[in-house]
Structure formats: C-alpha cells, structure tokens
Scaffold this motif. Structure first.
Motif, PDB file in Angstrom:
ATOM      1  N   MET A 178     -56.803 -47.499 118.040  1.00 26.12           N
ATOM      2  CA  MET A 178     -57.712 -46.396 117.553  1.00 26.12           C
ATOM      3  C   MET A 178     -57.025 -45.158 117.862  1.00 26.12           C
ATOM      4  SD  MET A 178     -61.252 -48.335 119.272  1.00 26.12           S
ATOM      5  CE  MET A 178     -62.369 -46.942 118.557  1.00 26.12           C
ATOM      6  N   MET A 179     -56.248 -44.888 118.831  1.00 28.83           N
ATOM      7  CA  MET A 179     -55.701 -43.612 118.824  1.00 28.83           C
ATOM      8  C   MET A 179     -54.980 -43.131 117.801  1.00 28.83           C
ATOM      9  SD  MET A 179     -56.651 -41.625 121.680  1.00 28.83           S
ATOM     10  CE  MET A 179     -55.139 -40.594 121.885  1.00 28.83           C
ATOM     11  N   GLN A 180     -54.066 -44.115 117.350  1.00 23.50           N
ATOM     12  CA  GLN A 180     -53.147 -44.155 116.213  1.00 23.50           C
ATOM     13  C   GLN A 180     -54.193 -43.821 115.119  1.00 23.50           C
ATOM     14  OE1 GLN A 180     -50.774 -47.456 115.967  1.00 23.50           O
ATOM     15  NE2 GLN A 180     -49.552 -47.065 117.595  1.00 23.50           N
ATOM     16  N   ALA A 181     -55.254 -44.420 114.782  1.00 26.26           N
ATOM     17  CA  ALA A 181     -56.011 -43.972 113.633  1.00 26.26           C
ATOM     18  C   ALA A 181     -56.670 -42.872 113.569  1.00 26.26           C
ATOM     19  CB  ALA A 181     -57.156 -45.312 113.688  1.00 26.26           C
ATOM     20  N   ILE A 182     -57.298 -42.383 114.775  1.00 26.86           N
ATOM     21  CA  ILE A 182     -57.714 -41.081 114.711  1.00 26.86           C
ATOM     22  C   ILE A 182     -56.595 -39.950 114.573  1.00 26.86           C
ATOM     23  CG2 ILE A 182     -57.623 -40.406 117.467  1.00 26.86           C
ATOM     24  CD1 ILE A 182     -60.785 -39.313 117.162  1.00 26.86           C
ATOM     25  N   ASP A 183     -55.284 -39.958 115.353  1.00 22.51           N
ATOM     26  CA  ASP A 183     -54.377 -39.147 115.197  1.00 22.51           C
ATOM     27  C   ASP A 183     -54.065 -38.985 113.532  1.00 22.51           C
ATOM     28  OD1 ASP A 183     -53.810 -38.218 117.630  1.00 22.51           O
ATOM     29  OD2 ASP A 183     -52.341 -40.051 118.086  1.00 22.51           O
ATOM     30  N   PHE A 184     -53.970 -40.070 112.903  1.00 19.10           N
ATOM     31  CA  PHE A 184     -53.670 -40.220 111.269  1.00 19.10           C
ATOM     32  C   PHE A 184     -54.767 -39.552 110.733  1.00 19.10           C
ATOM     33  CE2 PHE A 184     -53.912 -42.386 107.280  1.00 19.10           C
ATOM     34  CZ  PHE A 184     -52.499 -41.954 106.983  1.00 19.10           C
ATOM     35  N   GLN A 216     -54.520 -36.449 108.186  1.00 18.57           N
ATOM     36  CA  GLN A 216     -54.964 -36.418 106.837  1.00 18.57           C
ATOM     37  C   GLN A 216     -56.234 -35.524 106.680  1.00 18.57           C
ATOM     38  OE1 GLN A 216     -53.207 -38.435 104.224  1.00 18.57           O
ATOM     39  NE2 GLN A 216     -51.679 -38.427 105.933  1.00 18.57           N
ATOM     40  N   ASP A 217     -56.769 -35.196 107.514  1.00 13.47           N
ATOM     41  CA  ASP A 217     -57.947 -34.351 107.542  1.00 13.47           C
ATOM     42  C   ASP A 217     -58.929 -35.177 106.862  1.00 13.47           C
ATOM     43  OD1 ASP A 217     -59.484 -32.235 108.018  1.00 13.47           O
ATOM     44  OD2 ASP A 217     -59.110 -30.975 106.125  1.00 13.47           O
ATOM     45  N   VAL A 218     -59.118 -36.393 107.162  1.00 10.15           N
ATOM     46  CA  VAL A 218     -60.224 -37.347 106.767  1.00 10.15           C
ATOM     47  C   VAL A 218     -60.566 -38.100 107.814  1.00 10.15           C
ATOM     48  CG1 VAL A 218     -61.305 -38.921 105.045  1.00 10.15           C
ATOM     49  CG2 VAL A 218     -59.768 -36.934 104.272  1.00 10.15           C
ATOM     50  N   CYS A 224     -72.054 -48.745 104.580  1.00 10.49           N
ATOM     51  CA  CYS A 224     -71.288 -47.599 103.708  1.00 10.49           C
ATOM     52  C   CYS A 224     -70.292 -46.984 104.752  1.00 10.49           C
ATOM     53  CB  CYS A 224     -71.974 -46.837 102.885  1.00 10.49           C
ATOM     54  SG  CYS A 224     -73.376 -45.850 103.977  1.00 10.49           S
ATOM     55  N   GLU A 225     -69.405 -46.229 104.259  1.00  6.35           N
ATOM     56  CA  GLU A 225     -68.565 -45.295 105.067  1.00  6.35           C
ATOM     57  C   GLU A 225     -68.846 -43.967 104.877  1.00  6.35           C
ATOM     58  OE1 GLU A 225     -64.503 -46.267 103.638  1.00  6.35           O
ATOM     59  OE2 GLU A 225     -64.598 -47.951 104.944  1.00  6.35           O
ATOM     60  N   LEU A 226     -68.950 -43.093 106.106  1.00  7.07           N
ATOM     61  CA  LEU A 226     -69.197 -41.837 105.948  1.00  7.07           C
ATOM     62  C   LEU A 226     -68.050 -41.014 106.405  1.00  7.07           C
ATOM     63  CD1 LEU A 226     -72.549 -41.924 107.930  1.00  7.07           C
ATOM     64  CD2 LEU A 226     -72.235 -41.981 105.582  1.00  7.07           C
ATOM     65  N   ARG A 227     -67.256 -40.197 105.200  1.00  8.06           N
ATOM     66  CA  ARG A 227     -66.232 -39.583 105.473  1.00  8.06           C
ATOM     67  C   ARG A 227     -66.296 -38.053 105.689  1.00  8.06           C
ATOM     68  NH1 ARG A 227     -62.371 -40.471 100.674  1.00  8.06           N
ATOM     69  NH2 ARG A 227     -64.427 -39.880  99.858  1.00  8.06           N
ATOM     70  N   PHE A 228     -65.625 -37.569 106.744  1.00 10.11           N
ATOM     71  CA  PHE A 228     -65.851 -36.253 107.008  1.00 10.11           C
ATOM     72  C   PHE A 228     -64.338 -35.529 107.167  1.00 10.11           C
ATOM     73  CE2 PHE A 228     -69.151 -38.345 108.938  1.00 10.11           C
ATOM     74  CZ  PHE A 228     -70.112 -37.634 108.795  1.00 10.11           C
ATOM     75  N   ARG A 229     -64.380 -34.140 107.006  1.00  4.78           N
ATOM     76  CA  ARG A 229     -63.000 -33.325 107.310  1.00  4.78           C
ATOM     77  C   ARG A 229     -63.063 -33.102 108.549  1.00  4.78           C
ATOM     78  NH1 ARG A 229     -63.614 -30.886 102.042  1.00  4.78           N
ATOM     79  NH2 ARG A 229     -64.262 -28.904 102.810  1.00  4.78           N
ATOM     80  N   PRO A 230     -61.954 -33.268 109.581  1.00  5.94           N
ATOM     81  CA  PRO A 230     -62.095 -32.911 110.980  1.00  5.94           C
ATOM     82  C   PRO A 230     -61.836 -31.143 111.057  1.00  5.94           C
ATOM     83  CG  PRO A 230     -60.862 -34.882 110.775  1.00  5.94           C
ATOM     84  CD  PRO A 230     -61.131 -34.389 109.097  1.00  5.94           C
ATOM     85  N   SER A 231     -61.272 -30.799 110.033  1.00  4.07           N
ATOM     86  CA  SER A 231     -60.756 -29.148 110.092  1.00  4.07           C
ATOM     87  C   SER A 231     -62.108 -28.597 110.200  1.00  4.07           C
ATOM     88  CB  SER A 231     -59.726 -28.890 108.856  1.00  4.07           C
ATOM     89  OG  SER A 231     -60.422 -29.133 107.800  1.00  4.07           O
ATOM     90  N   ASP A 232     -63.095 -28.605 109.154  1.00  3.23           N
ATOM     91  CA  ASP A 232     -64.235 -28.177 109.041  1.00  3.23           C
ATOM     92  C   ASP A 232     -65.472 -28.671 109.160  1.00  3.23           C
ATOM     93  OD1 ASP A 232     -64.189 -29.470 106.968  1.00  3.23           O
ATOM     94  OD2 ASP A 232     -63.844 -27.720 105.229  1.00  3.23           O
TER      95      ASP A 232
END
Length: 198
Positions: free
Chosen positions: A135-141, A145-147, A176-184
């Motif tokens: 999960m750490m690798q997944a969140i780093d990725f 990727q900013d998603v 469903c999947e909820l996608r966000f941009r971590p940057s903003d």
C-alpha cells in the motif's frame, strides 16, 4: 343379507376452514391484480443513486506507513417517477483504499418526492490507517502520478409508495472508483451510478 350403510356429515369446523381459505385466496388474488394494474398504470422507474461530487479534503501519510484522510462525498438520490414517491432505506456505503476499509457511510431513511432529487453530503474522516509495504508503494506511485483512487461500494433498499396499492421494492447499488488529484485535492469526475436512465 341386509347392507349396512354409514352416513357421516361434514363437520362444521371443516366447512368454516374451507370458507376462510377460499376468502383468503380471493383476497390474495384480488390484491395481486390491483397491484399489477397499479404497476402497469403508474409504470414506475427504478430510483437512481449516483456520486454527484466529491473532494479530497485531507491526505497525509508518513514514512512509518500511516495514512490519514478526509473526504467529502455527495451522493444524489434521484426519483424519476411521475406518479409515486420513492423511499430510500438502509443507506450504507463502504469506502476503502487498496482493499483496506477506511470508513462506513450511513444515512437515515428518507423519501424523495415524485420527479425530484436529494443530495446527501457525507464527511468521511478516517482514523490513522496503517499501510502495508504494498500500500505504501501504491500511495507513492499515486502521488507521483497525481491520481489517487478510492473504492466506494454499497447502496440502498428502495421502494415506491403507491398509496393503497402497496409498494414495489428494489435495491440500488453503487460500485465505483473515486479518483482525486493529490496536488490540489480535486475530484476527477467519472460515471458512478446505480443504473442508466432509459
């Protein structure tokens, strides 16, 4: 040689039981016909659940492998029926990340009027969530990727209230999947609905 014959009359109890059973059968048949005719006249459409909006309010994780997050999720309950109100009950959704549950979203029973919609706002605030190395690798990725993607599953039990005609029950489910941009922290809209409109 004379023949002996025996005559036994039917018990009044048997007659009463038969009459009661016949009356119950008639009532059930008549009720079924009334509900069927009412359904054909009203021709109700299945209520719809959908994610109308969302926002990633907070996303924190550290090198120790602990994540904290807060999301706002807006779920729309829509009733396209022109002649019947819709009741939404047992409203429950599970939010998770990489298969790990984060929070359970619940709402009390509510009713949506004919050809109306209601928007339910859920504020989802997680406790610190320990992350596995995967999960750490997944969140780093995801951050690179900013998603970042969360999974939302659940639904409501719905029914149409059609006055004296009774009710018709259905289940509305979301997955469903909820996608966000971590940057903003902005939500990336994507179709998330329990059904497609006719």
């Amino acid at each position: 040689m004379p023949r002996l014959t025996s005559r036994h009359g039917t018990s009044p109890f048997i007659w009463c039981a038969a009459i009661i059973c016949a009356l119950i059968s008639i009532v059930v048949i008549f009720g079924g016909i009334v509900v069927f005719v009412g359904y054909m006249v009203i021709h109700p459409r299945v209520p719809i659940l959908s994610v109308a909006d969302a926002h990633l309010d907070l996303l924190k994780y550290d090198i120790v492998g602990v994540m904290q997050t807060q999301l706002t999720i807006v779920i729309r309950a829509e009733n396209d029926n022109a002649k019947a109100n819709a009741l939404f009950d047992e409203n429950e959704f599970k939010l998770s990340y990489e298969g790990k549950p984060i929070a359970i979203l619940k709402a009390d029973r509510f009713e949506v009027d004919k050809e109306r919609s209601i928007y339910n706002h859920y504020l989802v605030q997680s406790y610190p969530i320990p992350l596995s190395p995967t999960m750490m690798q997944a969140i780093d990725f995801a951050v690179k990727q900013d998603v970042i993607t969360f999974e939302l599953k659940g639904g409501s039990k719905t029914r149409w209230r059609v006055g004296p005609l009774g009710s018709v029950k259905f289940e509305c489910n979301l997955s469903c999947e909820l996608r966000f941009r971590p940057s903003d922290h902005i939500y990336i809209p994507s179709p998330c609905t329990s059904a497609h409109k006719n």
